[in-house]
Design a protein around this motif. Sequence first.
Motif, PDB file in Angstrom:
ATOM      1  N   PHE A 271       0.812  -1.218   0.000  1.00 19.91           N
ATOM      2  CA  PHE A 271       0.000   0.000   0.000  1.00 19.91           C
ATOM      3  C   PHE A 271       0.846   1.269   0.000  1.00 19.91           C
ATOM      4  O   PHE A 271       0.446   2.293  -0.555  1.00 19.91           O
ATOM      5  CB  PHE A 271      -0.917   0.023   1.233  1.00 19.91           C
ATOM      6  N   MET A 272       2.003   1.220   0.634  1.00 23.68           N
ATOM      7  CA  MET A 272       2.742   2.438   0.950  1.00 23.68           C
ATOM      8  C   MET A 272       3.306   3.202  -0.248  1.00 23.68           C
ATOM      9  O   MET A 272       3.111   4.420  -0.345  1.00 23.68           O
ATOM     10  CB  MET A 272       3.865   2.120   1.933  1.00 23.68           C
ATOM     11  N   PRO A 273       4.032   2.574  -1.197  1.00 25.01           N
ATOM     12  CA  PRO A 273       4.753   3.361  -2.206  1.00 25.01           C
ATOM     13  C   PRO A 273       3.875   4.291  -3.029  1.00 25.01           C
ATOM     14  O   PRO A 273       4.254   5.426  -3.316  1.00 25.01           O
ATOM     15  CB  PRO A 273       5.403   2.278  -3.087  1.00 25.01           C
ATOM     16  N   ASN A 274       2.698   3.828  -3.437  1.00 25.09           N
ATOM     17  CA  ASN A 274       1.821   4.625  -4.296  1.00 25.09           C
ATOM     18  C   ASN A 274       0.760   5.400  -3.525  1.00 25.09           C
ATOM     19  O   ASN A 274      -0.084   6.057  -4.142  1.00 25.09           O
ATOM     20  CB  ASN A 274       1.124   3.726  -5.325  1.00 25.09           C
ATOM     21  N   MET A 275       0.780   5.333  -2.200  1.00 23.18           N
ATOM     22  CA  MET A 275      -0.292   5.947  -1.430  1.00 23.18           C
ATOM     23  C   MET A 275      -0.332   7.464  -1.608  1.00 23.18           C
ATOM     24  O   MET A 275      -1.416   8.072  -1.610  1.00 23.18           O
ATOM     25  CB  MET A 275      -0.143   5.580   0.052  1.00 23.18           C
ATOM     26  N   ILE A 276       0.830   8.107  -1.757  1.00 24.23           N
ATOM     27  CA  ILE A 276       0.828   9.554  -1.946  1.00 24.23           C
ATOM     28  C   ILE A 276       0.115   9.917  -3.247  1.00 24.23           C
ATOM     29  O   ILE A 276      -0.604  10.927  -3.328  1.00 24.23           O
ATOM     30  CB  ILE A 276       2.278  10.112  -1.940  1.00 24.23           C
ATOM     31  N   LEU A 277       0.267   9.081  -4.285  1.00 26.01           N
ATOM     32  CA  LEU A 277      -0.432   9.321  -5.547  1.00 26.01           C
ATOM     33  C   LEU A 277      -1.931   9.106  -5.384  1.00 26.01           C
ATOM     34  O   LEU A 277      -2.739   9.846  -5.958  1.00 26.01           O
ATOM     35  CB  LEU A 277       0.118   8.403  -6.641  1.00 26.01           C
ATOM     36  N   TYR A 278      -2.314   8.113  -4.606  1.00 24.58           N
ATOM     37  CA  TYR A 278      -3.739   7.848  -4.376  1.00 24.58           C
ATOM     38  C   TYR A 278      -4.390   9.021  -3.645  1.00 24.58           C
ATOM     39  O   TYR A 278      -5.502   9.440  -3.997  1.00 24.58           O
ATOM     40  CB  TYR A 278      -3.892   6.557  -3.582  1.00 24.58           C
ATOM     41  N   LEU A 279      -3.719   9.546  -2.639  1.00 22.97           N
ATOM     42  CA  LEU A 279      -4.281  10.659  -1.884  1.00 22.97           C
ATOM     43  C   LEU A 279      -4.376  11.924  -2.729  1.00 22.97           C
ATOM     44  O   LEU A 279      -5.361  12.668  -2.638  1.00 22.97           O
ATOM     45  CB  LEU A 279      -3.423  10.923  -0.634  1.00 22.97           C
ATOM     46  N   CYS A 280      -3.355  12.182  -3.536  1.00 20.56           N
ATOM     47  CA  CYS A 280      -3.342  13.408  -4.334  1.00 20.56           C
ATOM     48  C   CYS A 280      -4.313  13.332  -5.510  1.00 20.56           C
ATOM     49  O   CYS A 280      -4.993  14.318  -5.829  1.00 20.56           O
ATOM     50  CB  CYS A 280      -1.931  13.684  -4.848  1.00 20.56           C
ATOM     51  N   ARG A 281      -4.418  12.185  -6.155  1.00 22.95           N
ATOM     52  CA  ARG A 281      -5.242  12.070  -7.358  1.00 22.95           C
ATOM     53  C   ARG A 281      -6.689  11.705  -7.069  1.00 22.95           C
ATOM     54  O   ARG A 281      -7.595  12.159  -7.771  1.00 22.95           O
ATOM     55  CB  ARG A 281      -4.632  11.027  -8.303  1.00 22.95           C
ATOM     56  N   GLU A 282      -6.921  10.891  -6.041  1.00 20.41           N
ATOM     57  CA  GLU A 282      -8.285  10.438  -5.749  1.00 20.41           C
ATOM     58  C   GLU A 282      -8.958  11.247  -4.635  1.00 20.41           C
ATOM     59  O   GLU A 282     -10.179  11.344  -4.613  1.00 20.41           O
ATOM     60  CB  GLU A 282      -8.267   8.956  -5.374  1.00 20.41           C
TER      61      GLU A 282
ATOM     62  N   GLY B  59      -8.962  -3.310   8.230  1.00 21.01           N
ATOM     63  CA  GLY B  59      -8.489  -2.027   7.719  1.00 21.01           C
ATOM     64  C   GLY B  59      -8.198  -2.069   6.229  1.00 21.01           C
ATOM     65  O   GLY B  59      -8.544  -1.143   5.486  1.00 21.01           O
ATOM     66  N   MET B  60      -7.574  -3.159   5.761  1.00 19.50           N
ATOM     67  CA  MET B  60      -7.249  -3.263   4.338  1.00 19.50           C
ATOM     68  C   MET B  60      -8.501  -3.422   3.481  1.00 19.50           C
ATOM     69  O   MET B  60      -8.593  -2.860   2.382  1.00 19.50           O
ATOM     70  CB  MET B  60      -6.297  -4.435   4.109  1.00 19.50           C
ATOM     71  N   VAL B  61      -9.473  -4.189   3.967  1.00 13.68           N
ATOM     72  CA  VAL B  61     -10.733  -4.325   3.237  1.00 13.68           C
ATOM     73  C   VAL B  61     -11.443  -2.978   3.164  1.00 13.68           C
ATOM     74  O   VAL B  61     -11.996  -2.603   2.111  1.00 13.68           O
ATOM     75  CB  VAL B  61     -11.623  -5.385   3.913  1.00 13.68           C
ATOM     76  N   LEU B  62     -11.421  -2.229   4.260  1.00 14.71           N
ATOM     77  CA  LEU B  62     -12.056  -0.916   4.270  1.00 14.71           C
ATOM     78  C   LEU B  62     -11.376   0.031   3.289  1.00 14.71           C
ATOM     79  O   LEU B  62     -12.048   0.788   2.568  1.00 14.71           O
ATOM     80  CB  LEU B  62     -12.009  -0.342   5.690  1.00 14.71           C
ATOM     81  N   LEU B  63     -10.046   0.002   3.226  1.00 11.24           N
ATOM     82  CA  LEU B  63      -9.326   0.851   2.276  1.00 11.24           C
ATOM     83  C   LEU B  63      -9.624   0.432   0.846  1.00 11.24           C
ATOM     84  O   LEU B  63      -9.768   1.277  -0.049  1.00 11.24           O
ATOM     85  CB  LEU B  63      -7.821   0.775   2.550  1.00 11.24           C
ATOM     86  N   TRP B  64      -9.723  -0.862   0.605  1.00 13.84           N
ATOM     87  CA  TRP B  64     -10.073  -1.356  -0.728  1.00 13.84           C
ATOM     88  C   TRP B  64     -11.467  -0.895  -1.138  1.00 13.84           C
ATOM     89  O   TRP B  64     -11.704  -0.534  -2.299  1.00 13.84           O
ATOM     90  CB  TRP B  64      -9.976  -2.885  -0.732  1.00 13.84           C
ATOM     91  N   LEU B  65     -12.400  -0.846  -0.188  1.00  6.63           N
ATOM     92  CA  LEU B  65     -13.767  -0.412  -0.490  1.00  6.63           C
ATOM     93  C   LEU B  65     -13.819   1.050  -0.914  1.00  6.63           C
ATOM     94  O   LEU B  65     -14.740   1.456  -1.646  1.00  6.63           O
ATOM     95  CB  LEU B  65     -14.674  -0.649   0.722  1.00  6.63           C
ATOM     96  N   THR B  66     -12.852   1.870  -0.475  1.00  8.56           N
ATOM     97  CA  THR B  66     -12.840   3.274  -0.912  1.00  8.56           C
ATOM     98  C   THR B  66     -12.569   3.382  -2.419  1.00  8.56           C
ATOM     99  O   THR B  66     -12.896   4.408  -3.026  1.00  8.56           O
ATOM    100  CB  THR B  66     -11.763   4.074  -0.152  1.00  8.56           C
ATOM    101  N   THR B  67     -11.957   2.350  -3.010  1.00  8.59           N
ATOM    102  CA  THR B  67     -11.737   2.360  -4.455  1.00  8.59           C
ATOM    103  C   THR B  67     -12.952   1.831  -5.215  1.00  8.59           C
ATOM    104  O   THR B  67     -13.098   2.091  -6.412  1.00  8.59           O
ATOM    105  CB  THR B  67     -10.514   1.490  -4.825  1.00  8.59           C
TER     106      THR B  67
END
Length: 543
Positions: free
Chosen positions: A36-47, A97-105
Amino acid sequence: MITEPLLINKNPKGGIRTLPFIIANEAFESMASTGFMPNMILYLCREYNMKITEGTNVLFFWSAASSFLPILGAFLADSYVGRYLMIGFGCITCLLGMVLLWLTTIFPHARPVACDYPLRDSCESATGSQLMLLYLAFGLMSLGGGGIRSSSLAFGAEQLEKRDGIKSKSECALKSYFGWYYVSVSASSMVAVTLIVYIQDNLGWKVGFGIPAAIMLLSALCFFLASPFYVKSKANTSLLSGLIQVLVASYKNRHIKLSLPQAAEERYHHREGSVRLVPSENLRCLNKACIIKHPEQDLTLDGRASDPWSLCTVDQASSMDRHVSRNFEIPAASFCIFTIITMTLWVGFYDRILLPLASKIKGKPCQLSLKQRMGIGLLFSTASMAAWAITETVRRRIAIDEGLSDDPRAVVQMSAMWLLPYLVLSGLAMAFNMIGQTEFYYSELPKSMSSIASAFLGVGMSAASLVASLIMNAVDDVTRSGGKQGWIPSNINKGHYDHYFWLLSALNMANFVYFLACCKAYGPCRVEVRKALDNADGMQEEC
C-alpha cells in the motif's frame, strides 16, 4: 537404561513445524502492508485531491502510528494478554483495515469528485465523512500491524524454547529461524514494491488495493491454521507494575548508602536462575531498589522478594525517464527496491566477507561496535540527503530549460537512475544504523523485555515521522510567507525541493553531533564491558 530425551517429551506442541506458519503470517502481512505504501501519496493526491504537503502529512502520521503501536502491543503481550492473542487480534484488525481501504476504491461516494491535476486549486476537497472512512482504514491497519509485528518474532522463538526441562531443538534452530524470518520479510517487501506496485500502475486502484487485502487474508489463515500446535504462554508479569515497584523500592531505600557494585555485588537481589549483572552506574539511585537489607526478611524460600513494593521520492521519479528498455519502464514507486536490495546485500557482505577478511588480515577477531555502526549509519543518511538534493537541483534546472515549469506531470529528459546514489546510500544507512539500533536494544535491555526491545526501534521511527511532519509544515509556512511559491508546493517544478533536502542533510549532520554527545554521556555498552572482562588479554578488537 538411557532414553532419548526427544522420545520422552510429553509436550507435543511447538517445535519447528509451527515456524513456517508464523513466518508466512509475518511475510504476507509485510507484503500486504508494504504494497500500500509506495503509491499511497499518488492515491491521496489524485483520488482525494490532496496537496502534496497535506498528503505527506497524512502519511507521516500513519507511519508514526504504525511505528509506535508495536511497542504498545509488545507491552500488552508481555504483561497481560500473551503473544498468541495479540497476533490473532492484529491479523483480524489489519484485515478489516485493508478491506475498508479497498472499499474506498470500489464506491465512488467514498471519494471526492476526480479533478485534473494542473487545476488543483479549484478541486473539490474530501468531506469529513470521506476522510473519516479513510483515516479509520489507516488506523485499523496500524493497530493490526502493531499487534502482529510486536509479537511475531518472539512468538516464533517461544516455540523453540525449553519445555518440561527439555529443549525442543538446538540453538542452531533458533538462529536459523531468525535468519529465515528476516529473509522472508525482506523478500516479501521486494515483491510488494515491484509486483504489487506494477499492478497498481497498470490495472488500477481496485485491483491494486484488492490484492494486498487478499494477501492479508492469506496471512491470517496461515496463522490460525496452526493454532492447535502452538505453545501459548500466558503473560504473568506486568512490566508497568515492575517499573513502579522499582521507583517505590528506591524511595523506601533512599537513606541507604551505595557501595561500589563490584564490592557489594552479593547485596543486590536477583531471581534464582537469572543472570547476575553488575549494577549500572547510570541512574545509580535506582540500584537501591534491589538492595537486600535483611536476607531473612526480604527473601522468601524460593529466592523471590517478599515485598516487591519496598517527503516523497515517487513524485520526483515520476517526472523523470524511468525506461530501462524501449518497452518497459520501472514504476515510480518501485524505486525503493534499490534501498532494500542494498541493505540486504550489505548485511550479507559485512557478515560473510568483510568481517572474516578483516579478522584474517589482523590475525584476531575484529568487528565494529554497535555505536560505531549506528554513527556510520547517520553519516550515510547525511550523504544520502545531499545526493538527493544534488539530483533535484539538476532535475529542476532541466525542467525549466525544457519549458515544463507549469506541467508537474511532464517527464524531463533525465534518467531516473540519477536517484540511485540517494537510494543506495539510504540502504547503507539502514543497514548500519537501524540494524545496529535493534542489536543495541536487545543487548542493553533485560531478557524479560525481549518483545519491547524488538519494538523499540519503532518508537524512534514514530517520533521521526512526527518531527518530519513538523519540519515540513514549518518550512512550508515560512517559505510561503509574503505570497511566495514556497519550497515544497504541489507543482514540483515550481518549488525548491533541493533547498529542502539540503536542510534535511544539515539536520542529519547536527543529529550525528548530538549522537556523539549521547555516546559519551552513556558510557560503555554492556557488550563492551563483557568483552573487556572476558578478553582482558586483548584478543578481541574493534575495527
